[in-house]
Design a protein around this motif. Structure first.
Motif, mmCIF file in Angstrom:
data_model
loop_
_atom_site.group_PDB
_atom_site.id
_atom_site.type_symbol
_atom_site.label_atom_id
_atom_site.label_comp_id
_atom_site.label_asym_id
_atom_site.label_seq_id
_atom_site.Cartn_x
_atom_site.Cartn_y
_atom_site.Cartn_z
ATOM 1 N N THR A 5 -8.551 9.104 -10.096
ATOM 2 C CA THR A 5 -9.185 8.699 -11.348
ATOM 3 C C THR A 5 -9.858 7.339 -11.180
ATOM 4 O OG1 THR A 5 -7.491 9.890 -12.582
ATOM 5 C CG2 THR A 5 -8.766 8.278 -13.806
ATOM 6 N N HIS A 6 -9.176 6.427 -10.515
ATOM 7 C CA HIS A 6 -9.758 5.111 -10.256
ATOM 8 C C HIS A 6 -11.010 5.236 -9.382
ATOM 9 C CE1 HIS A 6 -9.985 0.804 -9.678
ATOM 10 N NE2 HIS A 6 -10.047 1.014 -8.368
ATOM 11 N N LYS A 9 -13.889 6.481 -11.450
ATOM 12 C CA LYS A 9 -14.389 5.390 -12.300
ATOM 13 C C LYS A 9 -15.302 4.477 -11.482
ATOM 14 C CE LYS A 9 -12.903 1.436 -15.042
ATOM 15 N NZ LYS A 9 -11.762 0.647 -15.511
ATOM 16 N N THR A 10 -14.884 4.138 -10.261
ATOM 17 C CA THR A 10 -15.688 3.280 -9.393
ATOM 18 C C THR A 10 -17.028 3.935 -9.072
ATOM 19 O OG1 THR A 10 -13.668 2.384 -8.442
ATOM 20 C CG2 THR A 10 -15.692 2.041 -7.189
ATOM 21 N N ILE A 13 -19.383 3.751 -12.007
ATOM 22 C CA ILE A 13 -19.965 2.409 -12.152
ATOM 23 C C ILE A 13 -21.082 2.213 -11.132
ATOM 24 C CG2 ILE A 13 -19.494 -0.056 -11.851
ATOM 25 C CD1 ILE A 13 -16.703 0.501 -13.075
ATOM 26 N N LEU A 34 -16.530 3.618 -20.614
ATOM 27 C CA LEU A 34 -15.919 4.202 -19.422
ATOM 28 C C LEU A 34 -14.452 3.804 -19.317
ATOM 29 C CD1 LEU A 34 -16.391 5.841 -16.826
ATOM 30 C CD2 LEU A 34 -16.997 3.693 -15.701
ATOM 31 N N GLY A 35 -14.152 2.549 -19.594
ATOM 32 C CA GLY A 35 -12.776 2.071 -19.536
ATOM 33 C C GLY A 35 -11.871 2.787 -20.526
ATOM 34 N N VAL A 38 -11.322 6.478 -19.282
ATOM 35 C CA VAL A 38 -10.444 6.532 -18.118
ATOM 36 C C VAL A 38 -9.012 6.172 -18.513
ATOM 37 C CG1 VAL A 38 -9.964 5.447 -15.882
ATOM 38 C CG2 VAL A 38 -12.280 6.175 -16.434
ATOM 39 N N GLU A 42 -5.747 8.356 -17.743
ATOM 40 C CA GLU A 42 -4.609 7.803 -17.010
ATOM 41 C C GLU A 42 -3.314 7.965 -17.799
ATOM 42 O OE1 GLU A 42 -5.969 3.821 -16.230
ATOM 43 O OE2 GLU A 42 -6.827 4.393 -14.294
#
Length: 153
Positions: A5-6, A9-10, A13, A34-35, A38, A42
């Protein structure tokens, strides 16, 4: 799965600069949106990946992360775990014991629910989780555990 998931997200971006000649940071609104998305994913993963036993631990995880007294939303999350029907029933029974009797209808959907905001016409107002249900020591230990999970991901 939390690391994946991280990574996603990266990548999302970085995608804002795919064809840009001079890279620019993404907008604050994009990063905020986005934060939030996510973070919900999570939270859901933390509940789904939580071991089945102890049953009260999984119920406590759900209540601490979502503060959602909806039986139907909890049932949908439990179904994502891929448990047997008998195990699902044990979890749902433990969840119902944890709730005040006024919330056993399952009609409530919280705005912090893993399944999104309440549809129009449904009740609002989140109920406070019962701190005495799982015991004070367990709750304190669990919060340390969740804090540790956040630092690792």
């Amino acid at each position: 799965m939390l690391l994946d998931t991280h990574s996603v997200k990266t990548i999302l971006i970085q995608m804002t600069n795919i064809h840009a000649e001079t890279p620019a940071p993404p907008s604050a609104a994009y990063l905020k949106l986005l934060g939030k998305g996510v973070a919900k994913i999570e939270q859901l993963l933390k509940v789904v990946l939580r071991p089945f036993e102890p049953v009260e631990g999984l119920v406590e995880t759900y209540m601490l992360l979502f503060n959602d007294p909806s039986v139907s939303n909890f049932q949908k999350v439990v179904e994502l775990k891929g448990l047997k029907r008998a195990e699902e029933k044990i979890l749902i029974d433990a969840f119902q014991r944890r709730l005040p009797t006024s919330n056993l209808t399952g009609a409530y959907v919280s705005s912090t629910s893993p399944l999104g905001p309440a549809p129009p016409g449904q009740a609002g107002g989140a109920a406070k989780p019962d701190a005495s249900a799982a015991g004070g020591k367990f709750k304190t230990d669990f919060r340390k555990f969740v804090a540790g999970m956040s630092k690792k991901s």
